[in-house]
Design a protein around this motif. Structure first.
Motif, PDB file in Angstrom:
ATOM      1  N   SER A  43       0.828  -1.207   0.000  1.00 52.42           N
ATOM      2  CA  SER A  43       0.000   0.000   0.000  1.00 52.42           C
ATOM      3  C   SER A  43       0.861   1.256   0.000  1.00 52.42           C
ATOM      4  N   ALA A  44       2.162   1.099  -0.261  1.00 48.76           N
ATOM      5  CA  ALA A  44       3.082   2.234  -0.236  1.00 48.76           C
ATOM      6  C   ALA A  44       2.725   3.249  -1.319  1.00 48.76           C
ATOM      7  N   GLN A  45       2.903   4.535  -0.975  1.00 51.59           N
ATOM      8  CA  GLN A  45       2.584   5.631  -1.886  1.00 51.59           C
ATOM      9  C   GLN A  45       3.785   6.566  -1.977  1.00 51.59           C
ATOM     10  N   TYR A  46       4.122   6.969  -3.203  1.00 54.91           N
ATOM     11  CA  TYR A  46       5.268   7.833  -3.439  1.00 54.91           C
ATOM     12  C   TYR A  46       4.833   9.040  -4.272  1.00 54.91           C
ATOM     13  N   PRO A  47       4.165   9.999  -3.617  1.00 59.49           N
ATOM     14  CA  PRO A  47       3.608  11.136  -4.355  1.00 59.49           C
ATOM     15  C   PRO A  47       4.655  12.036  -4.985  1.00 59.49           C
ATOM     16  N   ALA A  95       1.936   3.178  -5.498  1.00 63.26           N
ATOM     17  CA  ALA A  95       1.338   4.297  -6.235  1.00 63.26           C
ATOM     18  C   ALA A  95       2.326   5.453  -6.327  1.00 63.26           C
ATOM     19  N   PHE A  96       2.229   6.214  -7.424  1.00 63.72           N
ATOM     20  CA  PHE A  96       3.194   7.278  -7.699  1.00 63.72           C
ATOM     21  C   PHE A  96       2.488   8.534  -8.209  1.00 63.72           C
ATOM     22  N   GLY A  97       3.122   9.678  -7.949  1.00 64.74           N
ATOM     23  CA  GLY A  97       2.584  10.946  -8.413  1.00 64.74           C
ATOM     24  C   GLY A  97       1.655  11.572  -7.390  1.00 64.74           C
ATOM     25  N   GLY A 135      12.091  12.500   8.412  1.00 63.17           N
ATOM     26  CA  GLY A 135      11.331  11.529   7.618  1.00 63.17           C
ATOM     27  C   GLY A 135      10.063  12.067   7.018  1.00 63.17           C
ATOM     28  N   LEU A 136       9.855  13.394   7.062  1.00 61.22           N
ATOM     29  CA  LEU A 136       8.645  13.995   6.509  1.00 61.22           C
ATOM     30  C   LEU A 136       8.961  14.662   5.173  1.00 61.22           C
ATOM     31  N   ASP A 155       0.837  15.707   0.583  1.00 57.66           N
ATOM     32  CA  ASP A 155       0.782  14.247   0.666  1.00 57.66           C
ATOM     33  C   ASP A 155       2.146  13.756   1.136  1.00 57.66           C
ATOM     34  N   ILE A 156       2.183  13.021   2.241  1.00 56.18           N
ATOM     35  CA  ILE A 156       3.447  12.645   2.876  1.00 56.18           C
ATOM     36  C   ILE A 156       3.979  11.334   2.306  1.00 56.18           C
ATOM     37  N   GLN A 157       5.229  11.384   1.869  1.00 55.61           N
ATOM     38  CA  GLN A 157       5.918  10.210   1.337  1.00 55.61           C
ATOM     39  C   GLN A 157       6.790   9.601   2.433  1.00 55.61           C
ATOM     40  N   LEU A 158       6.583   8.314   2.703  1.00 58.34           N
ATOM     41  CA  LEU A 158       7.240   7.662   3.832  1.00 58.34           C
ATOM     42  C   LEU A 158       8.135   6.516   3.381  1.00 58.34           C
TER      43      LEU A 158
END
Length: 240
Positions: A43-47, A95-97, A135-136, A155-158
């Motif tokens: 479920s990782a997200q990389y905006p 997910a990306f963007g 880490g933010l 949108d926070i990328q972790l």
């Protein structure tokens, strides 16, 4: 305390996003024997990952999450890899963007549309960063708000770190003789974290063993409380 983040259930927090990330890695056709996906899932997200530099035909393939053969999944994953940070978990569902869509309602300083995503108002992110919280990384959203005073959400990328302590896990399952995949397990209830696996360089992260969980350490929890930021609650976690 170390805490698991969840949305504050108070009725005043009516914020809702009808939004999604533009690109994602697709599913993989399941193994005919065990019916599991050979390449896992996340479920990782990389905006902050911008894939607009890819040729249009390659971008088009990253708009569709429908399962594909394993060889095609690997090809699409390698399209993404040069644009992604080294820590990115490039599995099905990643997910990306930036988020794009619409939003309405009242948003706290911190906001969780679901347990695996975290947004912050711009000013909240800046205040936390100014206290030294690590880490933010925040990406501006592309969300249109149906409200008079629209929030500037980030949108926070972790990063992904941390494991469950072995004491709270069931015995491991055998691997599939055909594809080699080992069936995973649901989140233990209750669960505790393995202290040796927790990161020392970031104060908030996505749990590697369960990508739907976002974990904060004492530094972030204390900063949120000291700055009186609202919108989320912390559930204390046991660490061994």
């Amino acid at each position: 305390m170390r805490g698991w983040l969840s949305k504050d259930p108070a009725p005043r927090y009516t914020g809702n996003l009808n939004a999604s990330h533009k690109w994602s890695l697709p599913g993989v056709d399941p193994c005919p024997v065990c019916d599991l996906q050979p390449e896992g899932g996340t479920s990782a997200q990389y905006p902050c990952v911008d894939l607009s530099g890819l040729p249009p035909e390659d971008q088009e393939k990253l708009l569709d999450s429908w399962p594909v053969p394993r060889e095609e999944f690997i090809r699409r994953r390698e399209l993404v890899r040069p644009f992604a940070p080294p820590y990115a978990v490039l599995e099905s569902g990643a997910a990306f963007g930036p988020l794009h869509g619409t939003g309405l309602g009242y948003f706290g300083q911190l906001f969780m549309q679901n347990p695996w995503s975290l947004c912050m108002r711009r000013e909240a992110l800046e205040r936390l960063q100014s206290t030294g919280v690590r880490g933010l990384t925040g990406c501006p959203t592309q969300v249109r708000f149906r409200t008079k005073h629209a929030p500037e959400l980030r949108d926070i990328q972790l990063e992904s770190h941390g494991r469950f302590h072995p004491d709270c896990l069931p015995p491991p399952n055998p691997s599939c003789p055909t594809c080699g995949v080992v069936m995973g397990y649901s989140v233990p209830d209750p669960y505790c974290l393995d202290a040796a696996s927790l990161p020392q360089h970031v104060d908030i992260f996505r749990l590697a063993d369960a990508s739907t969980l976002i974990i904060a350490n004492e530094r972030l929890v204390d900063a949120v409380r000291h700055l009186e930021l609202d919108g989320v609650v912390f559930k204390e976690l046991e660490v061994r």
